[in-house]
Every structure is written in structure tokens, then in C-alpha cells.
Scaffold this motif. Structure first.
Motif, PDB file in Angstrom:
ATOM      1  N   TYR A 207      37.248  30.131  74.034  1.00 30.16           N
ATOM      2  CA  TYR A 207      37.239  29.043  73.665  1.00 30.16           C
ATOM      3  C   TYR A 207      37.888  28.152  73.282  1.00 30.16           C
ATOM      4  O   TYR A 207      37.519  26.939  73.237  1.00 30.16           O
ATOM      5  CB  TYR A 207      35.842  28.478  73.143  1.00 30.16           C
ATOM      6  CG  TYR A 207      34.782  29.577  73.759  1.00 30.16           C
ATOM      7  CD1 TYR A 207      33.718  28.669  75.243  1.00 30.16           C
ATOM      8  CD2 TYR A 207      33.537  30.450  73.800  1.00 30.16           C
ATOM      9  CE1 TYR A 207      33.355  29.260  75.851  1.00 30.16           C
ATOM     10  CE2 TYR A 207      32.231  30.307  74.218  1.00 30.16           C
ATOM     11  CZ  TYR A 207      32.688  29.874  75.575  1.00 30.16           C
ATOM     12  OH  TYR A 207      30.438  30.294  76.519  1.00 30.16           O
ATOM     13  N   GLN A 210      40.493  26.941  75.272  1.00 25.83           N
ATOM     14  CA  GLN A 210      40.432  26.043  75.874  1.00 25.83           C
ATOM     15  C   GLN A 210      40.277  24.493  75.326  1.00 25.83           C
ATOM     16  O   GLN A 210      41.230  23.932  75.816  1.00 25.83           O
ATOM     17  CB  GLN A 210      39.011  26.237  77.344  1.00 25.83           C
ATOM     18  CG  GLN A 210      39.426  27.556  77.851  1.00 25.83           C
ATOM     19  CD  GLN A 210      40.367  27.084  79.444  1.00 25.83           C
ATOM     20  OE1 GLN A 210      40.255  26.457  79.596  1.00 25.83           O
ATOM     21  NE2 GLN A 210      41.204  28.162  79.329  1.00 25.83           N
ATOM     22  N   TYR A 213      43.213  23.032  74.187  1.00 30.54           N
ATOM     23  CA  TYR A 213      44.376  21.801  75.633  1.00 30.54           C
ATOM     24  C   TYR A 213      43.628  20.484  76.245  1.00 30.54           C
ATOM     25  O   TYR A 213      44.212  19.105  75.967  1.00 30.54           O
ATOM     26  CB  TYR A 213      44.225  22.619  77.399  1.00 30.54           C
ATOM     27  CG  TYR A 213      44.552  23.219  76.901  1.00 30.54           C
ATOM     28  CD1 TYR A 213      46.743  23.530  77.320  1.00 30.54           C
ATOM     29  CD2 TYR A 213      44.452  25.164  77.651  1.00 30.54           C
ATOM     30  CE1 TYR A 213      47.078  24.645  77.385  1.00 30.54           C
ATOM     31  CE2 TYR A 213      45.153  25.960  77.021  1.00 30.54           C
ATOM     32  CZ  TYR A 213      46.632  25.971  77.507  1.00 30.54           C
ATOM     33  OH  TYR A 213      47.569  26.793  76.891  1.00 30.54           O
TER      34      TYR A 213
END
Length: 319
Positions: A207, A210, A213
Motif C-alpha cells: 500500500y 502504491q 506513486y
């Protein structure tokens, strides 16, 4: 070329161990004080039959507060503080196992999975006896009995001081079950917490990576790490709560069989019985996980060896 938006993980060999342990104990104690009431509520919700006493997390909180005051939310806390030892063993095992697995795999998911499971195995071996005593203390209510054992004293619970209550519970466990009684539910604990820990760490890093980004440029890593912790905790809680309910009942009600406990729970309350205490677990996990993640990541930054400080970046940067 290394992607600067990827989060740099501080490994064991990067740490000043003295700082790491001193700051770590203080941080762990602060976290335990803040989340213990919800741990107590979760335990009572999981042990009660149906909704005989409490109708949910908030209802339990209000009723305990009215009946026993603030101290009622901290029954068994002094005993539970001994788990500070297992907490330090947990982080040490986790970091050392990551270092060991790195010799065989560079996958962060593999390192996190193996290290998380191994750390939980070591910690639970220390924690279970403390949990057994602590949970029986959590079950004490004024003039009423929820678990197998009842602390002797006045109806108002003032007849025995805190450590006197602990001794009384220990004696009753020894008398009823012998030394094995302190490891009641050990297998159930392993089946609960090893998967929980093994799942939490990979999801946490997943998590966080991700979100790194998606976050704006120059966003501090600690922001999306703080968000990733509760997301990982909720994921792990949903996956492991059925076993956590069974573990709690085995330990508090003195049952000897995980399978029989499961069958009885299904017969009495159906599949939804396996989700009892889930909301309390997630509610307690959300703030505690934010504090744990922010505290742990900050702890590692503070404990970083001086010569490595300048080589690290703590913000999202342009690729």
C-alpha cells in the motif's frame, strides 16, 4: 537507475541499536496505553454469548465506563505491560529475519512475509501466558462473572489490589489446569497472529509503495506510510478475525479443542459469530497502527547511523 519515488527501507544493519531499543520501549508503552481499552472491549465482545451483555463496541464502552469508571477499561493492564518484552523480541526477530532472507531473495514481499511470520512465532511464545492472565482480568466485572475465574474480593472490586488480583487469577489457573493452563490457546494464537503478521507487513509495504506513486511531488513518505498501516491492519483483521474469536474463547472459557470451539460457535451464532469484535478490532487497530507506523518509521530514522543520514530521502521526488 533507482526510482527516487520508491520508499527506501531502513534495514537492521543501518541502525544504531542502543537508540533503537531505548526509544522503542518508550514508544511501545505509549501505544499500549492508548489502545488497551479497545483491546479489553474486543475481548469481552468475543467471549459473550450472542449480545447478552453488550450490543456493540460503543455500547460496551459506555457500560464499562458507567459500571467501573476509567479504571474498568484498564483491567489487567499492569500484567499486559510485560508484553513489552515480547514487543522488543518481535521487532528484533523481524529485522534479523529480513536480513537473513535477503541472502536468498531480494523480493521485499518475501522478506516481509517470512520475517513477519517468524517474528510473531517468537513473540507469541512469550505473550500467550501474559495474555491468558490479562484476559481473565479483563473479564472481571462488578459482582458478575464472564470468564472461568472470579477474583475474590468485595463486590465493588476493591478488596484486592491490582497485583493481588493477578496473583489470585494465577493461583486459580494453576489449580484448575496446572502450568499448561498458561499456554491454553497457544496453537490458536499461532494460527491467528502468525498469518496476521505475515500478511500485514507485505500489505503495508504494498500500500505504501502504491500510494507513493499517487502522492504529489515532495510529499513526505511518513504521510502515506501512516495511511498504509491502517489499510494493512484492516486487511489482516478481516482475514484473521475468525481465528481470533476462536483463540479468545479457547483461552478465556478453558476449552481444549479448536475444532469443537469452532463447531459450538457455528451452532450457537452461525457464520456471523466469526466476525464478532471485528469492528472493535479495526477501531483499535486504526489509531494504534497509525501511531505504530509513524512511531516505528520515526524510530528507525532517529536510530539511523549518523554516516547514513545524508544518503536518505524522506519525500517523494521527481523520477
Amino acid at each position: 537507475m533507482e526510482d527516487k519515488r520508491n520508499i527506501q527501507i531502513i534495514e537492521w544493519e543501518h541502525l544504531d541499536k542502543k537508540k533503537f531499543y531505548v526509544f522503542g520501549v518508550a514508544m511501545t508503552m505509549m501505544i499500549r496505553v492508548s489502545v488497551y481499552p479497545f483491546t479489553l472491549i474486543r475481548t469481552r465482545l468475543q467471549v459473550q454469548k450472542g449480545k447478552s451483555l453488550y450490543h456493540g463496541t460503543f455500547d460496551a464502552f459506555i457500560k464499562i465506563l458507567r459500571a467501573d469508571g476509567v479504571t474498568g477499561l484498564y483491567r489487567g493492564f499492569l500484567v499486559n505491560t510485560f508484553t513489552l518484552i515480547s514487543g522488543q523480541c518481535y521487532v528484533t526477530t523481524y529485522e534479523l529475519t529480513r536480513k537473513f532472507v535477503a541472502d536468498y531473495s531480494q523480493s521485499n514481499t518475501v522478506k516481509s512475509l517470512v520475517a513477519g511470520g517468524s517474528a510473531s512465532l517468537v513473540a507469541q511464545s512469550i505473550t500467550v501466558p501474559i495474555d491468558v492472565v490479562s484476559q481473565h482480568l479483563m473479564m472481571q466485572r462488578k459482582g458478575e462473572r464472564m470468564g472461568r475465574f472470579q477474583v475474590r474480593g468485595s463486590p465493588e472490586g476493591r478488596g484486592i489490589v491490582a497485583f493481588g488480583q493477578t496473583k489470585d487469577i494465577i493461583r486459580q489457573i494453576l489449580r484448575a489446569d496446572g502450568l499448561r493452563g498458561f499456554y491454553r490457546g497457544y496453537v490458536a494464537s499461532l494460527l491467528t497472529y502468525i498469518p496476521n503478521s505475515a500478511v500485514w507487513w507485505p500489505f503495508y509495504h504494498f500500500y505504501a509503495e502504491q500510494l507513493s506513486y499517487l502522492c504529489p511531488k515532495e510529499c513526505p513518505h511518513i504521510v502515506f506510510q501512516a495511511v498504509s498501516g491502517p489499510l494493512a491492519a484492516a486487511t489482516a483483521s478481516i482475514l484473521t478475525n475468525p481465528m481470533d474469536v476462536i483463540r479468545t474463547r479457547v483461552q478465556v472459557e478453558g476449552k481444549s479443542s479448536i475444532i469443537l470451539t469452532f463447531r459450538q460457535l457455528m451452532a450457537e451464532e452461525g457464520p456471523w459469530g466469526l466476525m464478532k469484535g471485528l469492528s472493535a478490532r479495526i477501531i483499535s487497530a486504526t489509531p494504534s497502527t497509525i501511531v505504530i507506523v509513524v512511531g516505528y518509521e520515526s524510530l528507525k530514522k532517529l536510530s539511523l547511523r549518523p554516516e547514513l543520514v545524508d544518503s536518505r530521502h524522506w519525500y517523494c521526488q521527481s523520477c
